[in-house]
Scaffold this active site. Structure first.
Site, PDB file in Angstrom:
ATOM      1  CE  LYS A  22      50.578  21.162 -15.516  1.00 55.83           C
ATOM      2  NZ  LYS A  22      49.458  20.092 -14.733  1.00 55.83           N
ATOM      3  CG  ASN A  23      49.188  17.717 -17.579  1.00 53.78           C
ATOM      4  OD1 ASN A  23      49.839  18.347 -16.391  1.00 53.78           O
ATOM      5  ND2 ASN A  23      48.964  17.848 -18.365  1.00 53.78           N
ATOM      6  CB  CYS A 118      38.210  22.724 -12.099  1.00 55.98           C
ATOM      7  SG  CYS A 118      39.037  22.749 -13.979  1.00 55.98           S
ATOM      8  NE  ARG A 123      39.283  19.022 -15.087  1.00 54.02           N
ATOM      9  CZ  ARG A 123      40.525  18.638 -15.324  1.00 54.02           C
ATOM     10  NH1 ARG A 123      41.156  20.077 -14.639  1.00 54.02           N
ATOM     11  NH2 ARG A 123      42.015  18.488 -15.731  1.00 54.02           N
ATOM     12  CG  ASP A 308      45.712  20.240 -21.579  1.00 49.12           C
ATOM     13  OD1 ASP A 308      46.589  19.851 -21.133  1.00 49.12           O
ATOM     14  OD2 ASP A 308      44.904  20.872 -21.270  1.00 49.12           O
ATOM     15  NE  ARG A 400      48.156  24.228 -10.567  1.00 46.82           N
ATOM     16  CZ  ARG A 400      47.183  23.396 -10.456  1.00 46.82           C
ATOM     17  NH1 ARG A 400      46.092  24.036 -10.360  1.00 46.82           N
ATOM     18  NH2 ARG A 400      47.118  22.355 -10.493  1.00 46.82           N
TER      19      ARG A 400
HETATM   20  C1  EPZ Z   1      44.356  15.775 -17.759  1.00 47.46           C
HETATM   21  O1  EPZ Z   1      43.122  15.885 -16.429  1.00 47.46           O
HETATM   22  C2  EPZ Z   1      45.576  16.703 -18.013  1.00 47.46           C
HETATM   23  N1  EPZ Z   1      45.353  16.673 -16.905  1.00 47.46           N
HETATM   24  C3  EPZ Z   1      44.759  17.566 -18.442  1.00 47.46           C
HETATM   25  O2  EPZ Z   1      45.810  19.211 -18.320  1.00 47.46           O
HETATM   26  C4  EPZ Z   1      44.178  18.145 -19.916  1.00 47.46           C
HETATM   27  O3  EPZ Z   1      42.938  19.418 -20.244  1.00 47.46           O
HETATM   28  C5  EPZ Z   1      43.303  16.507 -19.540  1.00 47.46           C
HETATM   29  O4  EPZ Z   1      44.040  15.501 -19.053  1.00 47.46           O
HETATM   30  C6  EPZ Z   1      42.952  16.189 -21.225  1.00 47.46           C
HETATM   31  O5  EPZ Z   1      43.721  15.948 -21.948  1.00 47.46           O
HETATM   32  C7  EPZ Z   1      46.843  16.024 -15.862  1.00 47.46           C
HETATM   33  O6  EPZ Z   1      47.666  15.224 -16.766  1.00 47.46           O
HETATM   34  C8  EPZ Z   1      47.824  16.341 -14.631  1.00 47.46           C
HETATM   35  P1  EPZ Z   1      40.443  13.130 -18.075  1.00 47.46           P
HETATM   36  P2  EPZ Z   1      42.169  15.061 -16.597  1.00 47.46           P
HETATM   37  O7  EPZ Z   1      40.083  12.183 -17.133  1.00 47.46           O
HETATM   38  O8  EPZ Z   1      43.384  13.319 -16.282  1.00 47.46           O
HETATM   39  C9  EPZ Z   1      35.334  13.081 -18.268  1.00 47.46           C
HETATM   40  C10 EPZ Z   1      46.198  21.286 -17.827  1.00 47.46           C
HETATM   41  O9  EPZ Z   1      46.096  21.971 -18.605  1.00 47.46           O
HETATM   42  N2  EPZ Z   1      35.681  12.152 -17.357  1.00 47.46           N
HETATM   43  O10 EPZ Z   1      41.202  13.164 -19.667  1.00 47.46           O
HETATM   44  O11 EPZ Z   1      41.996  15.568 -15.151  1.00 47.46           O
HETATM   45  C11 EPZ Z   1      36.053  14.911 -18.029  1.00 47.46           C
HETATM   46  O12 EPZ Z   1      35.304  15.754 -17.527  1.00 47.46           O
HETATM   47  C12 EPZ Z   1      45.518  19.970 -17.510  1.00 47.46           C
HETATM   48  O13 EPZ Z   1      47.779  21.113 -17.418  1.00 47.46           O
HETATM   49  C13 EPZ Z   1      34.766  11.908 -16.628  1.00 47.46           C
HETATM   50  O14 EPZ Z   1      33.556  12.202 -17.089  1.00 47.46           O
HETATM   51  O15 EPZ Z   1      40.878  14.872 -17.672  1.00 47.46           O
HETATM   52  C14 EPZ Z   1      36.790  15.238 -19.071  1.00 47.46           C
HETATM   53  O16 EPZ Z   1      35.401  15.636 -19.899  1.00 47.46           O
HETATM   54  C15 EPZ Z   1      44.641  21.109 -17.427  1.00 47.46           C
HETATM   55  N3  EPZ Z   1      34.802  11.029 -15.214  1.00 47.46           N
HETATM   56  C16 EPZ Z   1      37.107  14.352 -20.368  1.00 47.46           C
HETATM   57  O17 EPZ Z   1      36.112  12.547 -19.135  1.00 47.46           O
HETATM   58  C17 EPZ Z   1      36.085  10.843 -14.889  1.00 47.46           C
HETATM   59  O18 EPZ Z   1      35.808  10.544 -13.658  1.00 47.46           O
HETATM   60  C18 EPZ Z   1      38.494  13.848 -19.894  1.00 47.46           C
HETATM   61  O19 EPZ Z   1      38.771  14.352 -18.801  1.00 47.46           O
HETATM   62  C19 EPZ Z   1      37.155  11.516 -15.937  1.00 47.46           C
HETATM   63  C20 EPZ Z   1      37.039  11.858 -16.602  1.00 47.46           C
END
Ligand code: EPZ
Length: 423
Positions: A22-23, A118, A123, A308, A400
């Protein structure tokens, strides 16, 4: 609304084919609209998030065809004429926010809903927006929407992600490839999903330097062409089934269609629990240990331990002989599954961003509530080793991100059925 009814304990024996990721698929689908001709992507799973994103892309006027049986998706951007991603769809799936980078990159304008809340805390998307501002785009927030505009060519510059973010890296790359004279992302994410996106954009004609490193430099090109691409296999589904296989001493399974190179350090960590693991090409054979060795983990960005998989790992540690800890450094508050495991008899105490697990505990079936995708699959893993009947409620969360979960588990001996959940 559906639930799973699971009778346990049951060993798992046989073969499970791993589905497409998916990701990894979602960024590729967003990239497809940047092309001047159709893109075809294979190894696409039949998941609710894929259907949602198909509809998000259709709203813009693109033609989207999904051959579900073959897992082949074709996206033709020829008739794209509407630069919006509405709240009704974005609230269902955060990654719809990738449309911001894609529409801004291709058309210089976009109106995309901010993703909602979320299950496990804030997030934010501040890095996505600040990165696009640093690139030179004009970004406004209006009534829950991001309104973005950019002239034909943006000056670009350098932007450092802190923390490193998968989503922000994807969105900034999508925005820059057709628009930024030169844009450098520092501390970029290098998760396999991001690397695959950059590799496929390069095949479409993009100019991206540093693919696979933490520093990406993008220089705009005038146009991109559609391609045929294979989506990666799901590394989180792979890890989930490896853990499921280790939780019952008589389990013995083979996972096929695995992209082993995408697993990062996970196999190394997995070996520490004492399971037998043989990797052979794109398949992994797992034989459960008689006794699971307690093994603490700390989640990290790729290639470290994926957040994850932390819920599934904590669930397995309830069956280990001794104490262990699971610390999540990516999300402070991703432990909503713990009270549900405690309902099954687990002994877990959460302090700040660490779960302290005491094993081995005998789990006993009960009704438990899903809260998000990975939390709910950990309850299915627990239900398969718990004594008696476990009802996992609200499994729409699972649909999902896990394709044909109950079929795959039934084929290797689990006693799991989908039933209507009476409210
Ligand atoms: C991706 O989410 C994945 N989703 C998530 O998988 C996964 O948990 C995550 O990466 C971390 O590996 C998809 O690929 C669709 P991040 P994403 O931006 O991109 C902070 C699943 O179960 N952050 O890498 O949303 C954030 O809060 C899902 O399949 C900011 O502060 O994650 C977090 O602490 C759930 N500001 C960290 O960075 C921002 O603008 C990493 O989040 C963006 C992120």
């Amino acid at each position: 609304m559906d639930k799973f009814v699971i009778e346990g304990p049951t060993p798992l024996q046989g073969t499970i084919p791993i589905s497409g990721s998916k990701n990894a698929a979602l960024p590729l689908m967003a990239a497809a609209i940047l092309g001047d001709s159709p893109t075809t992507i294979t190894n696409i799973p039949k998941l609710r998030d894929i259907y949602t994103f198909n509809n998000v892309i259709r709203v813009t006027g693109c033609r989207v065809e999904f051959n579900e049986d073959e897992g082949i998706l074709t996206i033709d951007p020829k008739n794209l004429n509407h630069y919006e991603a509405p709240y009704e769809l974005v609230r269902k799936m955060r990654a719809s926010f990738y449309m911001l980078g894609a529409l801004l990159g291709k058309y210089g304008e976009a109106k995309v809903s901010l993703p909602g809340g979320c299950a496990w805390g804030p997030r934010p998307v501040d890095l996505h927006l600040d990165g696009m501002r640093a690139m030179g785009a004009n970004i406004e927030l209006e009534e829950g929407y991001v309104i973005a505009n950019a002239p034909k060519e943006l000056e670009g510059g350098t932007f450092t992600l802190e923390p490193s973010s998968v989503g922000a890296t994807v969105n900034l790359v999508l925005a820059a490839v057709l628009r930024a004279k030169e844009f450098t992302i520092k501390n970029a994410a290098k998760e396999p999903d991001v690397v695959l996106l950059c590799e496929k954009l390069a095949e479409m004609g993009a100019d991206i330097e540093g693919i696979g490193t933490r520093t990406l430099t993008i220089r705009k090109v005038d146009s991109l062409q559609g391609i045929s691409a294979r989506n990666a296999s799901d590394r989180i589904e792979t890890g989930t089934f490896m853990i499921a296989a280790a939780m019952h001493p008589q389990s013995n399974i083979t996972l096929t269609n695995v992209d082993v190179d995408d697993l990062g350090h996970f196999p190394e960590t997995f070996r520490k629990i004492g399971a037998e693991m043989n990797i052979n090409g794109d398949s992994i054979h797992i034989k459960a240990p008689d006794h699971i060795t307690p093994t603490s983990i700390k989640t990290k960005v790729y290639p470290g331990f994926p957040t994850d998989l932390q819920a599934q790992w904590a669930t397995m540690m309830t069956q280990a002989n001794g104490e262990s800890k699971v610390t999540d450094t990516i999300y402070d508050d991703r432990f909503s599954y713990v009270p549900e495991l405690v309902r099954l008899g687990a002994d877990i105490d959460v302090k700040k961003n660490t779960a302290h697990i005491s094993g081995k505990t005998k789990l006993k079936g009960a009704s438990v509530m899903s809260t998000d995708l990975r939390a709910s699959v950990s309850l299915v893993l627990a239900g398969m080793v718990a004594e008696g009947e476990t009802d996992v409620l609200r499994i729409y969360h699972l649909d999902r991100g896990y394709e044909d979960l109950e079929e795959k588990l039934t084929n290797v001996g689990a006693n799991i059925t989908r039933a209507e959940q009476k409210e």
